[in-house]
Motif scaffolding. Structure first.
Motif, PDB file in Angstrom:
ATOM      1  N   ASP A  37       4.697  -7.789  -0.972  1.00 32.62           N
ATOM      2  CA  ASP A  37       3.762  -8.804  -0.473  1.00 32.62           C
ATOM      3  C   ASP A  37       4.261  -9.395   0.841  1.00 32.62           C
ATOM      4  OD1 ASP A  37       1.703  -8.798  -2.392  1.00 32.62           O
ATOM      5  OD2 ASP A  37       2.761 -10.220  -3.684  1.00 32.62           O
ATOM      6  N   TRP A  38       5.550  -9.700   0.896  1.00 33.16           N
ATOM      7  CA  TRP A  38       6.156 -10.294   2.091  1.00 33.16           C
ATOM      8  C   TRP A  38       6.016  -9.344   3.273  1.00 33.16           C
ATOM      9  CZ3 TRP A  38       9.324 -10.340   6.158  1.00 33.16           C
ATOM     10  CH2 TRP A  38       9.866 -11.535   6.600  1.00 33.16           C
ATOM     11  N   LEU A  39       6.339  -8.083   3.050  1.00 35.44           N
ATOM     12  CA  LEU A  39       6.282  -7.085   4.120  1.00 35.44           C
ATOM     13  C   LEU A  39       4.860  -6.888   4.645  1.00 35.44           C
ATOM     14  CD1 LEU A  39       8.790  -4.626   2.503  1.00 35.44           C
ATOM     15  CD2 LEU A  39       9.034  -5.557   4.816  1.00 35.44           C
ATOM     16  N   VAL A  40       3.890  -6.789   3.757  1.00 35.74           N
ATOM     17  CA  VAL A  40       2.504  -6.584   4.182  1.00 35.74           C
ATOM     18  C   VAL A  40       1.994  -7.797   4.942  1.00 35.74           C
ATOM     19  CG1 VAL A  40       0.129  -6.323   3.345  1.00 35.74           C
ATOM     20  CG2 VAL A  40       1.938  -4.867   2.431  1.00 35.74           C
ATOM     21  N   ALA A  41       2.246  -8.996   4.414  1.00 35.01           N
ATOM     22  CA  ALA A  41       1.796 -10.211   5.101  1.00 35.01           C
ATOM     23  C   ALA A  41       2.432 -10.312   6.483  1.00 35.01           C
ATOM     24  CB  ALA A  41       2.128 -11.440   4.260  1.00 35.01           C
ATOM     25  N   SER A  42       3.699  -9.957   6.577  1.00 33.29           N
ATOM     26  CA  SER A  42       4.398 -10.016   7.858  1.00 33.29           C
ATOM     27  C   SER A  42       3.825  -9.008   8.850  1.00 33.29           C
ATOM     28  CB  SER A  42       5.896  -9.763   7.646  1.00 33.29           C
ATOM     29  OG  SER A  42       6.591  -9.827   8.869  1.00 33.29           O
ATOM     30  N   ALA A  43       3.578  -7.781   8.410  1.00 32.37           N
ATOM     31  CA  ALA A  43       3.028  -6.757   9.315  1.00 32.37           C
ATOM     32  C   ALA A  43       1.631  -7.145   9.797  1.00 32.37           C
ATOM     33  CB  ALA A  43       3.004  -5.397   8.625  1.00 32.37           C
ATOM     34  N   LEU A  44       0.807  -7.690   8.913  1.00 32.44           N
ATOM     35  CA  LEU A  44      -0.529  -8.141   9.324  1.00 32.44           C
ATOM     36  C   LEU A  44      -0.420  -9.277  10.334  1.00 32.44           C
ATOM     37  CD1 LEU A  44      -2.430  -7.997   5.921  1.00 32.44           C
ATOM     38  CD2 LEU A  44      -2.777  -6.498   7.900  1.00 32.44           C
ATOM     39  N   ALA A  45       0.546 -10.173  10.117  1.00 30.49           N
ATOM     40  CA  ALA A  45       0.758 -11.283  11.059  1.00 30.49           C
ATOM     41  C   ALA A  45       1.227 -10.758  12.415  1.00 30.49           C
ATOM     42  CB  ALA A  45       1.767 -12.267  10.480  1.00 30.49           C
ATOM     43  N   VAL A  46       2.112  -9.783  12.416  1.00 32.30           N
ATOM     44  CA  VAL A  46       2.582  -9.193  13.674  1.00 32.30           C
ATOM     45  C   VAL A  46       1.406  -8.591  14.433  1.00 32.30           C
ATOM     46  CG1 VAL A  46       3.960  -7.316  14.689  1.00 32.30           C
ATOM     47  CG2 VAL A  46       4.943  -8.761  12.896  1.00 32.30           C
ATOM     48  N   VAL A  91       2.557  -0.766   1.395  1.00 28.67           N
ATOM     49  CA  VAL A  91       3.964  -0.638   1.031  1.00 28.67           C
ATOM     50  C   VAL A  91       4.003   0.135  -0.284  1.00 28.67           C
ATOM     51  CG1 VAL A  91       6.059  -1.846   0.327  1.00 28.67           C
ATOM     52  CG2 VAL A  91       4.726  -2.701   2.251  1.00 28.67           C
ATOM     53  N   LEU A  92       4.829   1.198  -0.291  1.00 31.14           N
ATOM     54  CA  LEU A  92       4.943   2.089  -1.435  1.00 31.14           C
ATOM     55  C   LEU A  92       6.345   2.033  -2.019  1.00 31.14           C
ATOM     56  CD1 LEU A  92       2.497   3.116   0.219  1.00 31.14           C
ATOM     57  CD2 LEU A  92       3.203   5.423  -0.348  1.00 31.14           C
ATOM     58  N   ASP A  93       6.435   2.321  -3.317  1.00 28.86           N
ATOM     59  CA  ASP A  93       7.756   2.426  -3.932  1.00 28.86           C
ATOM     60  C   ASP A  93       8.333   3.813  -3.660  1.00 28.86           C
ATOM     61  OD1 ASP A  93       6.714   4.260  -5.832  1.00 28.86           O
ATOM     62  OD2 ASP A  93       6.553   2.745  -7.403  1.00 28.86           O
ATOM     63  N   VAL A  94       9.523   4.071  -4.170  1.00 28.90           N
ATOM     64  CA  VAL A  94      10.193   5.343  -3.867  1.00 28.90           C
ATOM     65  C   VAL A  94       9.485   6.558  -4.454  1.00 28.90           C
ATOM     66  CG1 VAL A  94      12.484   4.345  -3.480  1.00 28.90           C
ATOM     67  CG2 VAL A  94      11.825   5.051  -5.781  1.00 28.90           C
ATOM     68  N   SER A  95       8.602   6.352  -5.416  1.00 28.08           N
ATOM     69  CA  SER A  95       7.853   7.474  -5.986  1.00 28.08           C
ATOM     70  C   SER A  95       6.595   7.801  -5.187  1.00 28.08           C
ATOM     71  CB  SER A  95       7.471   7.175  -7.437  1.00 28.08           C
ATOM     72  OG  SER A  95       6.378   6.275  -7.496  1.00 28.08           O
ATOM     73  N   GLY A  96       6.268   6.942  -4.204  1.00 25.88           N
ATOM     74  CA  GLY A  96       5.064   7.133  -3.412  1.00 25.88           C
ATOM     75  C   GLY A  96       3.861   6.393  -3.949  1.00 25.88           C
ATOM     76  N   ALA A  97       4.049   5.606  -4.996  1.00 27.21           N
ATOM     77  CA  ALA A  97       2.955   4.810  -5.554  1.00 27.21           C
ATOM     78  C   ALA A  97       2.789   3.519  -4.733  1.00 27.21           C
ATOM     79  CB  ALA A  97       3.228   4.466  -7.010  1.00 27.21           C
ATOM     80  N   VAL A  98       1.549   3.117  -4.557  1.00 25.38           N
ATOM     81  CA  VAL A  98       1.249   1.915  -3.791  1.00 25.38           C
ATOM     82  C   VAL A  98       1.663   0.670  -4.589  1.00 25.38           C
ATOM     83  CG1 VAL A  98      -0.584   0.526  -2.753  1.00 25.38           C
ATOM     84  CG2 VAL A  98      -0.674   3.017  -2.588  1.00 25.38           C
ATOM     85  N   ILE A  99       2.432  -0.204  -3.940  1.00 25.85           N
ATOM     86  CA  ILE A  99       2.746  -1.509  -4.517  1.00 25.85           C
ATOM     87  C   ILE A  99       1.712  -2.518  -4.010  1.00 25.85           C
ATOM     88  CG2 ILE A  99       4.434  -3.359  -4.769  1.00 25.85           C
ATOM     89  CD1 ILE A  99       6.621  -1.295  -4.115  1.00 25.85           C
ATOM     90  N   VAL A 100       1.528  -2.546  -2.684  1.00 29.35           N
ATOM     91  CA  VAL A 100       0.568  -3.464  -2.067  1.00 29.35           C
ATOM     92  C   VAL A 100      -0.147  -2.739  -0.933  1.00 29.35           C
ATOM     93  CG1 VAL A 100       0.276  -5.622  -0.769  1.00 29.35           C
ATOM     94  CG2 VAL A 100       1.942  -5.514  -2.617  1.00 29.35           C
ATOM     95  N   LEU A 101      -1.451  -2.949  -0.856  1.00 27.54           N
ATOM     96  CA  LEU A 101      -2.276  -2.430   0.229  1.00 27.54           C
ATOM     97  C   LEU A 101      -3.275  -3.510   0.588  1.00 27.54           C
ATOM     98  CD1 LEU A 101      -3.528  -0.238   2.088  1.00 27.54           C
ATOM     99  CD2 LEU A 101      -4.826   0.544   0.087  1.00 27.54           C
ATOM    100  N   ARG A 102      -3.274  -3.906   1.868  1.00 29.51           N
ATOM    101  CA  ARG A 102      -4.236  -4.905   2.349  1.00 29.51           C
ATOM    102  C   ARG A 102      -4.784  -4.456   3.693  1.00 29.51           C
ATOM    103  NH1 ARG A 102      -1.520 -10.539   2.502  1.00 29.51           N
ATOM    104  NH2 ARG A 102      -3.583 -11.119   3.252  1.00 29.51           N
ATOM    105  N   ARG A 103      -6.065  -4.758   3.897  1.00 32.98           N
ATOM    106  CA  ARG A 103      -6.712  -4.457   5.174  1.00 32.98           C
ATOM    107  C   ARG A 103      -7.245  -5.756   5.737  1.00 32.98           C
ATOM    108  NH1 ARG A 103     -10.941  -1.120   3.683  1.00 32.98           N
ATOM    109  NH2 ARG A 103     -12.400  -2.825   3.840  1.00 32.98           N
TER     110      ARG A 103
END
Length: 145
Positions: free
Chosen positions: A16-25, A38-50
């Motif tokens: 969540d922190w990473l996605v919010a930060s990238a959108l803010a940037v 942002v995906l975990d090491v298996s390639g599964a989506v943890i968070v996706l926002r547009r």
């Protein structure tokens, strides 16, 4: 009852922190609306926002860029492969292979924790947004440990 095992790497709060930060940037830099995954090491989506106003296809592209980094263990924009090879890899991975800038690994002490991908702006801007977010996240984590 035994505890359910968990993959090593990022937590939901981290993602969540990473996605919010990238959108803010992206917003700070005046980029078009981004989608960030942002995906975990298996390639599964943890968070996706547009971001509001972002094109729907950017969500899938952001995920594909992040998965590309996990498959190759390098930023998605650093892949120099012939078209026929890219086509074959895309086929094998259901289209989730995008060799354009915008996907980066998230690592700590040389260990892959996951990956981030962005789409919606120019590919180098997409990558700049997620790289800046990851850099800020590392700074944040170093202050809170």
């Amino acid at each position: 009852m035994s505890e359910t095992p968990r993959l090593p790497g990022l937590t939901l709060a981290d993602a969540d922190w990473l996605v919010a930060s990238a959108l803010a940037v992206g917003a700070e830099r005046g980029y078009p609306p981004l989608a960030v995954a942002v995906l975990d090491v298996s390639g599964a989506v943890i968070v996706l926002r547009r971001a509001d106003g972002g094109m729907p296809m950017t969500s899938r592209i952001a995920v594909a860029k992040a998965r590309t980094t996990l498959l190759t263990l390098q930023p998605s924009g650093q892949l120099a492969l012939p078209g026929a090879i890219v086509d074959s890899i895309q086929h094998l991975n259901g289209g989730d292979f995008v060799p354009f800038a915008g996907g980066i690994l998230i690592t700590e002490d040389g260990v892959v924790l996951g990956a981030a991908g962005a789409s919606g702006a120019h590919a180098t801007e997409d990558e700049g947004a997620v790289q800046t977010a990851v850099d800020r996240w590392h700074e944040y984590r170093s202050r809170t440990k």
